[in-house]
Every structure is written in C-alpha cells, then in structure tokens.
Write an enzyme that holds these catalytic residues in place. Structure first.
Site, mmCIF file in Angstrom:
data_model
loop_
_atom_site.group_PDB
_atom_site.id
_atom_site.type_symbol
_atom_site.label_atom_id
_atom_site.label_comp_id
_atom_site.label_asym_id
_atom_site.label_seq_id
_atom_site.Cartn_x
_atom_site.Cartn_y
_atom_site.Cartn_z
ATOM 1 N NE ARG A 104 -3.792 -2.034 2.485
ATOM 2 C CZ ARG A 104 -3.211 -2.941 3.002
ATOM 3 N NH1 ARG A 104 -2.582 -2.879 3.758
ATOM 4 N NH2 ARG A 104 -4.522 -3.864 3.631
ATOM 5 C CG MET A 105 2.804 3.170 3.452
ATOM 6 S SD MET A 105 2.500 5.369 3.613
ATOM 7 C CE MET A 105 3.995 5.653 2.865
ATOM 8 N NE ARG A 138 8.657 -12.132 0.091
ATOM 9 C CZ ARG A 138 7.591 -12.533 0.996
ATOM 10 N NH1 ARG A 138 6.578 -13.518 0.780
ATOM 11 N NH2 ARG A 138 6.511 -12.132 2.131
ATOM 12 C CB THR A 161 9.848 -0.869 7.496
ATOM 13 O OG1 THR A 161 10.336 -1.311 5.581
ATOM 14 C CG2 THR A 161 9.285 -2.340 8.066
ATOM 15 C CB THR A 162 6.291 -0.609 11.662
ATOM 16 O OG1 THR A 162 5.352 -1.237 11.104
ATOM 17 C CG2 THR A 162 5.938 1.569 10.601
ATOM 18 C CB THR A 191 6.891 9.318 6.535
ATOM 19 O OG1 THR A 191 5.614 8.686 6.034
ATOM 20 C CG2 THR A 191 7.636 8.599 6.326
ATOM 21 C CG HIS A 248 -3.139 2.183 12.291
ATOM 22 N ND1 HIS A 248 -2.877 2.318 13.937
ATOM 23 C CD2 HIS A 248 -2.392 2.265 11.958
ATOM 24 C CE1 HIS A 248 -2.157 2.635 13.415
ATOM 25 N NE2 HIS A 248 -1.877 3.132 12.442
ATOM 26 C CG HIS A 249 -5.451 -0.860 8.088
ATOM 27 N ND1 HIS A 249 -4.891 -2.098 7.724
ATOM 28 C CD2 HIS A 249 -4.343 -0.030 7.697
ATOM 29 C CE1 HIS A 249 -2.941 -1.674 7.604
ATOM 30 N NE2 HIS A 249 -3.427 -0.745 7.426
ATOM 31 C CE LYS A 295 0.487 -0.528 12.591
ATOM 32 N NZ LYS A 295 1.292 -0.354 11.870
#
Length: 251
Positions: free
Chosen positions: A12-13, A34, A75-76, A101, A131-132, A135
């Site tokens: 998505r990002m 990937r 990245t989280t 960000t 969040h959605h 996640k």
C-alpha cells in the site's frame, strides 16, 4: 530532480509513494518487491525508500551500503537487533528511520515530548491508536514513536516503563508508566491520541490520518531531505528542524 527507488513497491505504501513521485518533478527509478533485483535498483537511484518488512531489512541495508546511497526506512515492527543493524550501517550511510512519515505526527511527537517534560511523572500518559484490520503489528510504530517522545521528555527509557494489553485484575496504575492501547478495524488509515491525565484535568493531543497519501508525501519529503546528508541516523524531526541529528562523518 532526484531519482527515487522504492523497496516494497507492491504494498500500500509503495504504491502511494509511486503516485506521490509521479505528482512531482522527481523521477521514479523503479521498485522492487520480494525476489526483485534490489542491487540494480540501488545502483540506479539517488535514494531508496523502504516500506517492506523487518525480515528484508538486512538485505536492504546491504544493498544501500554497496551502492553508497541514503535510505529512508519506514518499515514498522522492527526489533532491537534491527535497530542495532541500522546503527551499524549509519556509520557509513545517511539513514532516516521512522515509525511514521507524517509531518503532522512528527510535530505531534515534539509536542508530546515537551508536555511530558513540563508536566512531570505525576501526570499519567496513555497512548491510544487505531488502524485498519489488516495491520499486523501492535502497538503501531507511530504509537511507539509517541511513547519514545513521552519517555524522552521525562528523561527515562520507554521499555521498562511501557505497559500494554491490560486485562483482568491488574492492580492500580503504576506512577510514571506509559500505557498503550491498540484498536483494529475497518479501513482506518491511522488515529493516535496521547492522553495526559492529571488531578481534575486532562490534556489530549491527537492526530487523525484521513488518507494514506499523507504518509507518502512525508516519505517523499524525507527522502529529498536525506540526499547529500552526512552518514548518520536521522528521524523525521530532523526534516522539520525539530531535533538534533546523529551524523557520524563528513558529507
């Protein structure tokens, strides 16, 4: 005009950042997901933007190091060993790592740090995020970023003072702790509130993301800012001039 490469381009990002690049004077060097040819991408751009996965971080950092180009890491869900790896590579590269960000969230974190510093530990701090449904990590990277800001304002480390997932008979709240609550559902892009609760008064500092494009625009601004910086580890607060960077060498 900068040439920007996207790692995690099918997410998505990644797609949102590609759209943000298309709306500017910058050039999209390409993207990989990937199994993609990361080495070729790194050799053909001015800066990499990584929104892939923690498992991919070592290879992404190595590719950036080989190409000698800066990288923004959005990245989280990163572990302590991931952060140690970032610190190691920051001795040779300009790296901007952040849990969010958004420019608005960046400013919010600064306000949280200031409030925590001035109000003191007798004010309870609770961080609530939503969040959605898709996640996969909790608390969110942004919630942890805000928690780190609160802890920094108090002059303490977050890890020993963080509390999350309260359930059952937990006893009364411990003074000085920082609480986290994570909600998941629907298509929420991101909502975060930091509640500072004192005696007979309460302050709530909040940010509501209405569309994922705000994160893409912030990531693009961060990537632009990172080009030409000295090696070191940076954050979005440096982009807004709110913090002191940790450059480790000449530009």
């Amino acid at each position: 005009m900068a040439s920007i490469g996207i790692i995690g381009s099918e997410g998505r990002m990644g797609r949102a950042i590609a759209e943000a690049v298309a709306a500017t004077r910058h050039d999209l060097a390409g993207g990989v997901d990937r199994g993609g040819d990361l080495g070729t991408l790194a050799a053909s751009c001015d800066v990499l933007v990584d929104f892939s996965s923690p498992a991919a971080l070592p290879a992404n950092l190595e590719a950036a190091s080989r190409a000698g180009i800066p990288m923004l890491i959005g990245t989280t869900g990163l572990s302590a060993s991931d952060h140690a790896l970032i610190e190691d590579h920051a001795a040779r590269l300009a790296l901007l790592q952040t849990g969010n960000t958004s420019l608005g969230v960046t400013l919010l974190a600064s306000l949280v740090r200031e409030a925590a510093a001035r109000l003191g530990p007798e004010w309870d701090i609770e961080i609530v995020e939503m969040h959605h449904r898709r996640k996969v990590d909790a608390p969110s990277g942004t919630a942890l970023l805000l928690g780190e800001a609160a802890a920094a304002g108090r002059g303490v480390a977050l890890a020993p003072n963080a509390r999350s997932g309260r359930d059952g008979h937990t006893g009364q709240r411990e003074t000085g702790t920082i609480g986290f609550a994570a909600l998941r559902g629907g298509t929420v892009a991101g909502e975060h509130s930091v509640i500072l609760a004192g005696e007979q008064e309460r302050i709530t500092l909040s940010h509501h993301a209405e569309d994922r494009s705000i994160f893409a625009r912030g990531a693009l601004r961060g990537a632009e800012w990172l080009i030409g910086r000295a090696p070191g580890r940076y954050g979005m607060e440096d982009v807004l001039g709110l913090g002191s960077h940790t450059a480790t060498g000449p530009a």
